[in-house]
Write an enzyme that holds these catalytic residues in place. Structure first.
Site, PDB file in Angstrom:
ATOM      1  N   MET A  67       0.801  -1.231   0.000  1.00  0.00           N
ATOM      2  CA  MET A  67       0.000   0.000   0.000  1.00  0.00           C
ATOM      3  C   MET A  67       0.831   1.278   0.000  1.00  0.00           C
ATOM      4  SD  MET A  67      -1.148  -0.742   3.835  1.00  0.00           S
ATOM      5  CE  MET A  67      -1.110  -2.468   3.348  1.00  0.00           C
ATOM      6  N   PRO A  68       1.878   1.324  -0.767  1.00  0.00           N
ATOM      7  CA  PRO A  68       2.661   2.573  -0.854  1.00  0.00           C
ATOM      8  C   PRO A  68       1.845   3.727  -1.420  1.00  0.00           C
ATOM      9  CG  PRO A  68       3.822   0.704  -1.844  1.00  0.00           C
ATOM     10  CD  PRO A  68       2.437   0.249  -1.558  1.00  0.00           C
ATOM     11  N   TYR A  69       2.290   4.926  -1.076  1.00  0.00           N
ATOM     12  CA  TYR A  69       1.693   6.153  -1.623  1.00  0.00           C
ATOM     13  C   TYR A  69       2.799   6.952  -2.292  1.00  0.00           C
ATOM     14  CZ  TYR A  69       0.061  10.921  -1.853  1.00  0.00           C
ATOM     15  OH  TYR A  69      -0.233  12.194  -2.316  1.00  0.00           O
TER      16      TYR A  69
END
Lengths: 69, 69, 69, 69, 69, 69
Positions: free
Chosen positions: A1-3
């Site tokens: 779930m990187p941003y």
């Protein structure tokens, strides 16, 4: 779930939807490949900034473009 | 004096001023309730992002919307 | 798939995991309630900032805290 | 190579290119003077935010402006 | 002169300096390849976020990890 | 009520509380002087980034420092 947030200037030639898709796909693949993170929940936001609103080295990009840089 | 930034996509139905007021009020109340912080100096900034500029799972939201997602 | 970033100061009393969970849940619920967005892909990031690194009104929060504010 | 992001509201009187240049120059000089960092690779991005999208103390700036604040 | 910010969680296995270098190189190359921008002044900042401070779907990543997700 | 975020690398010599105060005061004064905005509600956040986590021109700052740059 990187941003991931990418900020680039709005140049004379607009960035096309295809280029944005390639950036989003490319960054998502890179995070998967290097860190094994995502890709389903990797969020990427691209901000396109007016040249007057983006500065480097103490000058706006607009000023640098007028000087041919 | 918390600072909150909310990024959401610009969908076909624009977000109304009332909805933005509710988001700002809601986040400010939440921070006061949970942390006892603010509310007088709580700053909230809402960024509305074009669907071409917002990606999840390697695709732009625009592409996903065309597919009915 | 909204993205929310919350910045708050690190005060003497640390913010507990339960408080962080309540902030994340609260913001996610708020976006669902007001905009009908998320909640499955709503991303929330909380940044805790040293009081020396957070300024308001021209002063660091550390300076204000020494003055009892 | 510092990075600086400035967020301000879009008020009735637009911010001029000259003011943006002064902000970019001023921040770049400040970082050089205080930290000896940059200036060649100092990046400054100015975001101008609609008054409906900027909240303080639980209210949008638009609501506050209607009240003469 | 693009600016890229990557936020990822701090997992049990720390991200190595080599992985960070690969992410920075990879994003810089991608922007050069897709947009012809940079690479000399492309800035990339990686933020590593505690699992308690990163939420998705209304839960902290720490809670999800305890559940084996 | 401007919001300013400053990101700089953590170098061998730490940034002192006095330098941080000068940065916060300087940026707040600059916004007041150029735009007439703030200063009471001007928020400034300083992020100090590890050299491994900060990249320019495709390299981490740590790699550049090892090369004496």
């Amino acid at each position: 779930m990187p941003y991931v947030n990418i900020k680039v200037t709005k140049e004379q030639e607009p960035i096309t939807p295809e280029q944005k898709q390639r950036l989003i796909q490319g960054v998502t693949d890179l995070l998967k490949e290097v860190l094994g993170r995502g890709p389903k929940t990797t969020v990427v936001v691209i901000d396109e900034i007016d040249m007057d609103n983006y500065g480097i080295g103490g000058e706006t990009v607009a000023v640098r473009r007028q000087r041919g840089e």
